[in-house]
Design a protein around this motif. Structure first.
Motif, mmCIF file in Angstrom:
data_model
loop_
_atom_site.group_PDB
_atom_site.id
_atom_site.type_symbol
_atom_site.label_atom_id
_atom_site.label_comp_id
_atom_site.label_asym_id
_atom_site.label_seq_id
_atom_site.Cartn_x
_atom_site.Cartn_y
_atom_site.Cartn_z
ATOM 1 N N ASN A 279 33.246 39.368 53.673
ATOM 2 C CA ASN A 279 32.570 38.292 53.963
ATOM 3 C C ASN A 279 31.210 38.154 53.131
ATOM 4 O O ASN A 279 30.761 38.922 52.712
ATOM 5 C CB ASN A 279 32.156 38.660 55.370
ATOM 6 C CG ASN A 279 33.294 38.893 56.450
ATOM 7 O OD1 ASN A 279 34.271 38.195 56.276
ATOM 8 N ND2 ASN A 279 33.028 39.601 57.266
ATOM 9 N N THR B 71 33.080 41.929 48.636
ATOM 10 C CA THR B 71 33.127 42.314 50.080
ATOM 11 C C THR B 71 33.779 41.100 50.649
ATOM 12 O O THR B 71 34.001 39.956 50.296
ATOM 13 C CB THR B 71 31.516 42.132 50.907
ATOM 14 O OG1 THR B 71 30.862 40.957 50.211
ATOM 15 C CG2 THR B 71 30.665 43.267 50.204
ATOM 16 N N ASP C 146 28.977 45.136 60.477
ATOM 17 C CA ASP C 146 30.119 44.953 59.888
ATOM 18 C C ASP C 146 30.628 45.875 58.822
ATOM 19 O O ASP C 146 31.472 46.315 58.671
ATOM 20 C CB ASP C 146 30.221 43.447 59.454
ATOM 21 C CG ASP C 146 31.561 42.894 58.837
ATOM 22 O OD1 ASP C 146 32.546 43.141 59.476
ATOM 23 O OD2 ASP C 146 31.676 42.753 57.602
ATOM 24 N N LEU D 79 28.745 33.282 63.403
ATOM 25 C CA LEU D 79 29.277 34.630 63.061
ATOM 26 C C LEU D 79 30.099 35.112 64.295
ATOM 27 O O LEU D 79 31.208 35.634 63.892
ATOM 28 C CB LEU D 79 28.171 35.444 62.892
ATOM 29 C CG LEU D 79 27.291 35.196 61.794
ATOM 30 C CD1 LEU D 79 25.842 36.027 61.721
ATOM 31 C CD2 LEU D 79 27.932 35.548 60.515
ATOM 32 N N GLY E 93 38.580 37.246 55.987
ATOM 33 C CA GLY E 93 37.143 37.113 56.035
ATOM 34 C C GLY E 93 36.565 35.638 55.925
ATOM 35 O O GLY E 93 37.459 34.783 56.281
ATOM 36 N N ALA F 153 25.796 41.805 59.279
ATOM 37 C CA ALA F 153 26.182 42.464 58.224
ATOM 38 C C ALA F 153 26.135 44.037 58.061
ATOM 39 O O ALA F 153 27.064 44.750 57.796
ATOM 40 C CB ALA F 153 25.456 41.971 56.822
ATOM 41 N N SER G 10 34.128 35.713 63.231
ATOM 42 C CA SER G 10 34.328 36.977 62.974
ATOM 43 C C SER G 10 35.278 37.517 63.891
ATOM 44 O O SER G 10 35.975 38.697 64.015
ATOM 45 C CB SER G 10 33.185 37.971 63.091
ATOM 46 O OG SER G 10 32.712 37.969 64.399
ATOM 47 N N THR H 82 29.793 42.913 54.457
ATOM 48 C CA THR H 82 29.481 41.566 54.214
ATOM 49 C C THR H 82 28.364 41.472 53.411
ATOM 50 O O THR H 82 27.352 42.291 53.581
ATOM 51 C CB THR H 82 29.075 41.117 55.933
ATOM 52 O OG1 THR H 82 30.328 40.855 56.400
ATOM 53 C CG2 THR H 82 28.298 39.673 55.905
ATOM 54 N N CYS I 98 21.677 37.449 60.667
ATOM 55 C CA CYS I 98 22.855 37.821 59.589
ATOM 56 C C CYS I 98 22.731 39.082 59.264
ATOM 57 O O CYS I 98 23.687 39.590 58.967
ATOM 58 C CB CYS I 98 22.517 36.855 58.528
ATOM 59 S SG CYS I 98 22.939 35.075 58.793
#
Length: 562
Positions: free
Chosen positions: A32, A30, A308, A254, A265, A305, A258, A311, A301
């Motif tokens: 990230n 992945t 996204d 984050l 990444g 994720a 990002s 991630t 998080c």
């Protein structure tokens, strides 16, 4: 026949567990990776925190944000000991190398009488490259650290620096300052020096010290944000007007990572640092509320994720601590008692034992009962008041030793525990297996009972590293005698003429009419050829190990003598 049958069952069970772990070619990388660590968290802390939150809110459907993602247990240990300290505990995850007590991402010195697995004596004291370094040097990813303790502490230190002794914050911080990290959020103003501030500025980062408004307004670029001298306030005591929470710092990290334009990444490390502090002190309020705040950071998080889609999030403790449990001790009639029998005595507690110590030492003796009642809701018993007065001037500066001696904070913790049915067996690390959890957008995650180094293997696979980390170790941290073989080398404790850099050990190399001066824990080489002097920047910091008197440097530096 019965023994053979049992052996067959055991072997079959091990085969099933092994089949649960993803094969190297089964893990799709992945973009990230977020690695989250809750320091010193025993498995029993999950139940203690979960039931506390249910009791305090009245919502008995409450579950921790991390609950759905727990997928197994990790065996935590050092190279020669079943109970690990934080530095080698985190180092195993970051490097895949088991270390000894205090080791910060290095290869350990062999301990033949105790080593569990073979230890290579040729690599003893050599820095071991981390997954964060691999993300930066091999993959060009952005990198960041978020914690609530001093930034060169064991966990952030093991992600981004190398040293034999974890408590040498100055030398660890020097390495981090020149590392080129995209962000560092945490504490540690007492560690910062003017030289470090200059090094951070040279990486293009903005440094903010105790400026929460500027932190919240910052929206682009590299950022170091440091709050407090040694650690941020416990969540129980924190003033949002002066310090951000762990979850807020995580969200900020984050957002910056990002939106920084790096299409390759990022790798982010987030630590819930002070669960361990509460465990060492035997303070159930510190431990539970710090873990709940870590859990809020987990939600931040996971939300990122899932949105996204590219991630992976991994969370795990580095080791257990204190063996916290609901019940035990004198709780013999537990099956007939409601949850308020566990927590009712702590319902109105609004102060960590650390802050309560400060409050009591700042009041008159006659005010102790009222001040204690104001912040905890607890009416002191005569024996408790006597114990507080007798220990008013006794403090323990080392958070790891609060429970080992009779001091004001330990008396306060004993009072907290006496008002609950939470049992804590002691204030030290434990050798228990700890939980781990993974969110992966492709559903590819390890499970079962795995070793700490196996979690590093998973990180390497999900990051898509092109080679084993050992190859990066040999690129960035080759021993001086191999890099400069055949040339004159000497190491001096201090070298005049190099400014602040000369305060650290310096390796001097002479050959072919060229002199190289390499200061420890910096990413620079001063090269002198005749009257010409220039500074060459190295990819990574150069590391000096006093234990064997060697420098470990970029393997390509020998070319500077051509």
């Amino acid at each position: 026949m019965r023994l053979q049958s049992k052996n067959f069952i055991v072997c079959a069970a091990l085969a099933v567990l092994a089949s649960c772990a993803p094969k190297p070619d089964a893990v799709k990388p992945t973009k990230n990776v977020i690695f989250m660590l809750t320091d010193g968290t025993s498995e029993g802390a999950l139940a203690a925190a979960r039931w506390y939150q249910r009791y305090m809110t009245g919502d008995y459907t409450f579950n921790l944000n991390l609950d759905p993602y727990v997928c197994g247990l990790v065996q935590t240990h050092e190279s020669d000991c079943p109970i690990t300290c934080s530095a080698p505990g985190m180092s195993a995850y970051m490097t895949g190398v088991l270390g000894r007590m205090g080791n910060v991402s290095i290869h350990p010195e062999p301990h033949p009488e105790q080593d569990f697995y073979p230890v290579d004596p040729e690599r003893a004291w050599q820095p071991a490259a981390t997954v964060l370094e691999a993300a930066r040097y091999w993959q060009g990813k952005s990198t960041g650290l978020v914690c609530t303790v001093t930034f060169p502490h064991a966990t952030p230190g093991a992600a981004s620096a190398h040293l034999a002794r974890r408590w040498n914050y100055h030398d660890i911080a020097l390495q981090q300052a020149c590392e080129g990290l995209d962000l560092v959020f945490g504490s540690g103003r007492k560690v910062l020096t003017d030289e470090m501030r200059g090094m951070i500025a040279e990486t293009g980062a903005t440094l903010l010290e105790d400026d929460v408004d500027a932190f919240r307004a910052f929206d682009k670029g590299r950022l170091w944000a440091i709050f407090g001298q040694d650690f941020t306030d416990f969540e129980l005591d924190r003033d949002p007007a002066t310090q951000p929470s762990l979850s807020e710092m995580t969200a900020k990290a984050l957002d910056l990572l990002s939106h920084n334009g790096n299409k390759k990444g990022f790798f982010l490390m987030v630590e819930g640092s002070k669960v361990d502090y509460g465990a060492h002190s035997r303070d159930p309020m510190e431990l539970i509320t710090e873990l709940l705040e870590f859990d809020r950071a987990v939600k931040v998080c996971m939300d990122f994720a899932k949105k996204d889609g590219n991630t992976t999030v991994v969370f795990v403790p580095d080791h257990g601590n204190c063996g916290i449990q609901i019940g035990g001790g004198g709780y013999d009639d537990y099956e007939t008692n409601p949850v308020d029998s566990v927590y009712a005595g702590l319902r109105d507690c609004r102060s960590s034992s650390w802050k309560m110590t400060e409050r009591l030492q700042g009041c008159r003796e006659s005010e102790i009962p009222s001040v204690f009642k104001e912040w905890t809701g607890i009416t002191l018993r005569p024996a408790e008041l006597k114990a507080l007065k007798a220990n008013m001037s006794r403090t323990e500066g080392d958070y790891m030793k609060v429970s080992d001696s009779y001091n004001l904070q330990s008396v306060i913790c004993d009072i907290y525990l006496s008002r609950s049915h939470i049992n804590i067996i002691g204030g030290q690390h434990t050798g228990e297996d700890v939980f781990f959890g993974v969110y992966n957008p492709n559903g590819q995650r390890p499970s079962g009972v795995i070793r700490n180094v196996a979690l590093n293997e998973y990180l390497c696979r999900v990051m898509g590293l092109p080679k084993p980390l050992e190859a990066l170790t040999d690129e960035l941290y080759a021993p001086q005698d191999k890099v400069f073989e055949g040339f004159e080398c000497s190491v001096a404790a201090k070298t005049p003429g190099l400014g602040d850099a000369g305060e650290a050990a310096v390796l001097t190399v002479n050959g072919n009419g060229v002199k190289l001066q390499i200061p420890a824990y910096h990413n620079m080489v001063i090269r002198t050829r005749g009257e010409s002097v220039d500074t060459v920047r190295t990819r990574a910091q150069c590391v000096y190990m006093p234990e064997n008197g060697k420098f470990y440097v970029d393997a390509t530096l020998g070319r500077l003598l051509d």
